[in-house]
Write a protein that holds these residues in place. Structure first.
Motif, PDB file in Angstrom:
ATOM      1  N   PHE A   5       0.837  -1.200   0.000  1.00  0.00           N
ATOM      2  CA  PHE A   5       0.000   0.000   0.000  1.00  0.00           C
ATOM      3  C   PHE A   5       0.876   1.256   0.000  1.00  0.00           C
ATOM      4  CE2 PHE A   5      -2.632   3.113   2.560  1.00  0.00           C
ATOM      5  CZ  PHE A   5      -3.440   3.478   1.483  1.00  0.00           C
ATOM      6  N   LEU A   6       1.956   1.231   0.765  1.00  0.00           N
ATOM      7  CA  LEU A   6       2.882   2.363   0.772  1.00  0.00           C
ATOM      8  C   LEU A   6       3.556   2.516  -0.588  1.00  0.00           C
ATOM      9  CD1 LEU A   6       4.593   2.091   4.282  1.00  0.00           C
ATOM     10  CD2 LEU A   6       2.419   3.136   3.646  1.00  0.00           C
ATOM     11  N   HIS A   7       3.876   1.379  -1.227  1.00  0.00           N
ATOM     12  CA  HIS A   7       4.435   1.437  -2.585  1.00  0.00           C
ATOM     13  C   HIS A   7       3.448   2.126  -3.527  1.00  0.00           C
ATOM     14  CE1 HIS A   7       7.042  -2.357  -1.671  1.00  0.00           C
ATOM     15  NE2 HIS A   7       7.496  -1.269  -1.090  1.00  0.00           N
ATOM     16  N   TYR A   8       2.181   1.755  -3.395  1.00  0.00           N
ATOM     17  CA  TYR A   8       1.131   2.356  -4.230  1.00  0.00           C
ATOM     18  C   TYR A   8       1.045   3.869  -3.971  1.00  0.00           C
ATOM     19  CZ  TYR A   8      -3.636   3.992  -5.124  1.00  0.00           C
ATOM     20  OH  TYR A   8      -4.712   4.743  -5.507  1.00  0.00           O
ATOM     21  N   LEU A   9       1.020   4.257  -2.707  1.00  0.00           N
ATOM     22  CA  LEU A   9       0.915   5.681  -2.372  1.00  0.00           C
ATOM     23  C   LEU A   9       2.072   6.482  -2.960  1.00  0.00           C
ATOM     24  CD1 LEU A   9      -0.116   5.451   1.407  1.00  0.00           C
ATOM     25  CD2 LEU A   9      -1.599   6.094  -0.506  1.00  0.00           C
ATOM     26  N   TRP A  10       3.293   5.934  -2.813  1.00  0.00           N
ATOM     27  CA  TRP A  10       4.465   6.648  -3.315  1.00  0.00           C
ATOM     28  C   TRP A  10       4.488   6.661  -4.851  1.00  0.00           C
ATOM     29  CZ3 TRP A  10       7.978   9.875  -1.459  1.00  0.00           C
ATOM     30  CH2 TRP A  10       9.133  10.132  -2.227  1.00  0.00           C
ATOM     31  N   ARG A  11       4.215   5.505  -5.439  1.00  0.00           N
ATOM     32  CA  ARG A  11       4.300   5.354  -6.904  1.00  0.00           C
ATOM     33  C   ARG A  11       3.369   6.313  -7.632  1.00  0.00           C
ATOM     34  NH1 ARG A  11       3.161  -0.516  -9.760  1.00  0.00           N
ATOM     35  NH2 ARG A  11       3.796   0.010 -11.898  1.00  0.00           N
ATOM     36  N   LYS A 407      -2.698 -14.280  -4.504  1.00  0.00           N
ATOM     37  CA  LYS A 407      -1.471 -13.806  -3.853  1.00  0.00           C
ATOM     38  C   LYS A 407      -1.659 -12.431  -3.204  1.00  0.00           C
ATOM     39  CE  LYS A 407       1.428 -16.472  -7.022  1.00  0.00           C
ATOM     40  NZ  LYS A 407       2.494 -16.445  -8.053  1.00  0.00           N
ATOM     41  N   SER A 408      -2.921 -11.988  -3.139  1.00  0.00           N
ATOM     42  CA  SER A 408      -3.259 -10.699  -2.514  1.00  0.00           C
ATOM     43  C   SER A 408      -2.469  -9.540  -3.113  1.00  0.00           C
ATOM     44  CB  SER A 408      -3.011 -10.769  -0.995  1.00  0.00           C
ATOM     45  OG  SER A 408      -3.794 -11.785  -0.408  1.00  0.00           O
ATOM     46  N   LYS A 409      -2.270  -9.578  -4.427  1.00  0.00           N
ATOM     47  CA  LYS A 409      -1.523  -8.515  -5.104  1.00  0.00           C
ATOM     48  C   LYS A 409      -2.496  -7.479  -5.673  1.00  0.00           C
ATOM     49  CE  LYS A 409       2.045  -9.748  -7.584  1.00  0.00           C
ATOM     50  NZ  LYS A 409       2.895 -10.447  -8.583  1.00  0.00           N
ATOM     51  N   CYS A 410      -3.398  -7.017  -4.823  1.00  0.00           N
ATOM     52  CA  CYS A 410      -4.443  -6.075  -5.257  1.00  0.00           C
ATOM     53  C   CYS A 410      -3.858  -4.771  -5.787  1.00  0.00           C
ATOM     54  CB  CYS A 410      -5.395  -5.773  -4.100  1.00  0.00           C
ATOM     55  SG  CYS A 410      -6.183  -7.241  -3.411  1.00  0.00           S
ATOM     56  N   LEU A 411      -2.746  -4.343  -5.195  1.00  0.00           N
ATOM     57  CA  LEU A 411      -2.185  -3.057  -5.572  1.00  0.00           C
ATOM     58  C   LEU A 411      -1.229  -3.157  -6.757  1.00  0.00           C
ATOM     59  CD1 LEU A 411      -1.709  -1.506  -2.041  1.00  0.00           C
ATOM     60  CD2 LEU A 411      -3.575  -1.206  -3.655  1.00  0.00           C
ATOM     61  N   ASP A 412      -1.073  -4.362  -7.301  1.00  0.00           N
ATOM     62  CA  ASP A 412      -0.386  -4.544  -8.579  1.00  0.00           C
ATOM     63  C   ASP A 412      -1.397  -4.803  -9.690  1.00  0.00           C
ATOM     64  OD1 ASP A 412       2.220  -4.301  -7.580  1.00  0.00           O
ATOM     65  OD2 ASP A 412       2.197  -6.373  -6.877  1.00  0.00           O
ATOM     66  N   CYS A 413      -2.657  -4.796  -9.331  1.00  0.00           N
ATOM     67  CA  CYS A 413      -3.752  -5.144 -10.249  1.00  0.00           C
ATOM     68  C   CYS A 413      -4.455  -3.871 -10.716  1.00  0.00           C
ATOM     69  CB  CYS A 413      -4.740  -6.062  -9.530  1.00  0.00           C
ATOM     70  SG  CYS A 413      -6.268  -6.365 -10.428  1.00  0.00           S
ATOM     71  N   ALA A 414      -4.720  -3.788 -12.007  1.00  0.00           N
ATOM     72  CA  ALA A 414      -5.386  -2.597 -12.552  1.00  0.00           C
ATOM     73  C   ALA A 414      -6.771  -2.405 -11.948  1.00  0.00           C
ATOM     74  CB  ALA A 414      -5.487  -2.718 -14.074  1.00  0.00           C
ATOM     75  N   ILE A 415      -7.438  -3.496 -11.637  1.00  0.00           N
ATOM     76  CA  ILE A 415      -8.771  -3.394 -11.035  1.00  0.00           C
ATOM     77  C   ILE A 415      -8.663  -2.842  -9.615  1.00  0.00           C
ATOM     78  CG2 ILE A 415     -10.726  -4.749 -10.181  1.00  0.00           C
ATOM     79  CD1 ILE A 415     -10.364  -6.561 -12.634  1.00  0.00           C
ATOM     80  N   GLY A 416      -7.702  -3.347  -8.837  1.00  0.00           N
ATOM     81  CA  GLY A 416      -7.504  -2.853  -7.481  1.00  0.00           C
ATOM     82  C   GLY A 416      -7.168  -1.375  -7.462  1.00  0.00           C
ATOM     83  N   ILE A 417      -6.270  -0.964  -8.364  1.00  0.00           N
ATOM     84  CA  ILE A 417      -5.884   0.448  -8.431  1.00  0.00           C
ATOM     85  C   ILE A 417      -7.064   1.312  -8.846  1.00  0.00           C
ATOM     86  CG2 ILE A 417      -4.462   2.102  -9.719  1.00  0.00           C
ATOM     87  CD1 ILE A 417      -2.260  -0.056  -9.719  1.00  0.00           C
ATOM     88  N   GLU A 418      -7.866   0.826  -9.765  1.00  0.00           N
ATOM     89  CA  GLU A 418      -9.040   1.588 -10.216  1.00  0.00           C
ATOM     90  C   GLU A 418     -10.035   1.747  -9.079  1.00  0.00           C
ATOM     91  OE1 GLU A 418     -11.184   3.731 -13.147  1.00  0.00           O
ATOM     92  OE2 GLU A 418      -9.111   3.013 -13.031  1.00  0.00           O
ATOM     93  N   LEU A 419     -10.191   0.704  -8.296  1.00  0.00           N
ATOM     94  CA  LEU A 419     -11.126   0.801  -7.161  1.00  0.00           C
ATOM     95  C   LEU A 419     -10.640   1.829  -6.139  1.00  0.00           C
ATOM     96  CD1 LEU A 419     -12.050  -2.953  -6.622  1.00  0.00           C
ATOM     97  CD2 LEU A 419     -13.589  -1.122  -7.338  1.00  0.00           C
TER      98      LEU A 419
END
Length: 423
Positions: A5-11, A407-419
């Motif tokens: 999640f922190l990777h997502y926030l920073w990225r 693998k709970s990789k929601c934040l590497d998934c386009a759907i997860g990021i879109e949500l």
């Protein structure tokens, strides 16, 4: 909370970037967050950041707590010498390089809006099947379609790895690799691994030489499967057994011992006897099969190429010594569809890749002609709003479930990021 999640926030800069300060109250300005490579070493490479009046270029490491730097022993790893900023959720200790120079720390929790946290919590809260199941139906079709194309080719990349290994083992003989892959897929889930071992145990040069004698091919395959080891009052069986023993002696082959092939829980048309006979018939009818596969341009041409059946004996048998009602046991279209999905398209992809050719659109057109697969995963996605109309979409969803959802990789998934963005 997890580091991804922190990777997502920073990225994606999902925090207040205008008023950032380090733990020492120095102003922070981000010019470039860096490259997120997911490799060993720092999380983001070649970032550009101004701290106070000094502009820095280097790497960024992200942790939940500052003390994780020491938990992971980064202070002893030269790969972390070029870290210019330590981004953490909670700052609980100062950190230093080997030369005792302190590394600036940015405590991110002070700059993330509550909505972002709520969205993340909603996304990763366990559900009955996958985290985002209740929100799937809200995702724009455009996002889903684009993501499915990426997933499809990720799946092909994964499937091409064993093909590349087989090429090394066969001195780049694409015909031999195709034979081995076809054998595995003719065995389906239950007998696939055994058929694969059988195909690898017979040098393909022998298959080439014996492809003009159907009974010799059958003898080689059925004998290698351990189906010609007994004594039976069946003339065809005795003929194949004689041929197998002769071929073993002729080519100085060892009688490999594999686990027994399985008949149990199979429909008769999927019995190993029938599938091995059909495979033998295919190579009897179609020599240089890979060369022909490499020229196909439609699913109709594939059906034509694979229009073969078991040999004459098997039209009235499923097992030796047991007569059954007459039936021409030809390869069905659904079975050929599985061959296209699991063998033909992966090997065409691997071959084009080895030649530096681009055939992505051709492969998508081909798999779009195939009906959607039916299994529990596809049915679940359909129930949650992602419906499939062809095998391109079902293959993509299988990749999504196995490599991201499981693998709970929601934040590497386009759907997860879109949500996260939409909510």
């Amino acid at each position: 909370m997890k580091e991804d999640f922190l990777h997502y926030l920073w990225r994606y800069k999902k925090f207040d970037t205008l008023n950032l300060k380090t733990s020492k109250n120095e102003d922070v300005t981000i010019s470039n967050v860096g490259q997120y490579l997911e490799l060993a070493g720092p999380d983001f490479f070649n970032a550009q950041i101004t701290i106070g009046d000094q502009k820095w270029a280097g790497n960024v490491e992200i942790h939940l707590k500052s003390s994780d730097w020491y938990v992971h022993h980064h202070e002893q790893d030269v790969a972390y010498e070029n870290v210019i900023l330590h981004v953490v959720w909670e700052h609980d200790t100062e950190i230093y390089r080997k030369n005792n120079v302190e590394i600036p720390v940015l405590e991110l929790k002070n700059y993330v809006h509550k909505t972002a946290l709520d969205n993340y919590t909603l996304l990763v809260t366990p559900k009955s099947w996958i985290f985002c199941e209740k929100q799937l139906s809200t995702i724009d079709d455009f996002v889903v379609k684009n993501w499915q194309e990426r997933l499809f080719f990720e799946r092909l990349e994964r499937k091409s790895k064993p093909i590349e290994e087989l090429l090394v083992q066969t001195n780049n003989d694409w015909e031999a690799v195709l034979f081995t892959l076809l054998a595995k897929n003719f065995g389906l889930n239950t007998n696939g691994d055994i058929f694969f071992k059988i195909a690898k145990s017979i040098p393909f040069s022998i298959i080439r030489k014996e492809s003009f004698e159907l009974e010799n091919l059958e003898a080689l395959l059925l004998g290698s499967a351990g189906l010609l080891n007994e004594e039976k009052e069946d003339n065809y069986y005795e003929n194949l057994k004689f041929r197998f023993d002769y071929l073993i002696h002729k080519y100085q082959l060892e009688k490999s011992v594999f686990e027994p092939v399985q008949f149990f829980k199979h429909r008769p048309d999927n019995f190993p006897t029938i599938r091995l006979s059909q495979l033998a018939s295919l190579y009897y009818v179609e020599q240089n099969l890979f060369s022909k596969v490499n020229t196909i341009n439609s699913i109709a041409s594939v059906y034509s190429l694979f229009k073969v059946g078991a040999s004459e004996y098997w039209q009235e048998h499923y097992q030796f010594d047991k007569l059954s009602p007459m039936k021409k046991k030809v390869l069905s279209k659904p079975f050929v569809d599985l061959i296209v999905i699991n063998t033909i398209i992966p090997i065409l992809f691997a071959f084009a890749k080895s030649q530096g050719k681009e055939i992505a659109e051709n492969l998508i057109e081909l798999i779009n002609e195939i009906a959607p697969e039916k299994n529990a995963i596809i049915e679940k996605f359909s129930a949650f709003g992602i419906k499939s109309t062809n095998a391109f979409e079902t293959q993509s969803l299988l990749q999504l479930k196995n490599e991201y959802c499981n693998k709970s990789k929601c934040l590497d998934c386009a759907i997860g990021i879109e949500l996260l963005k939409n909510n």
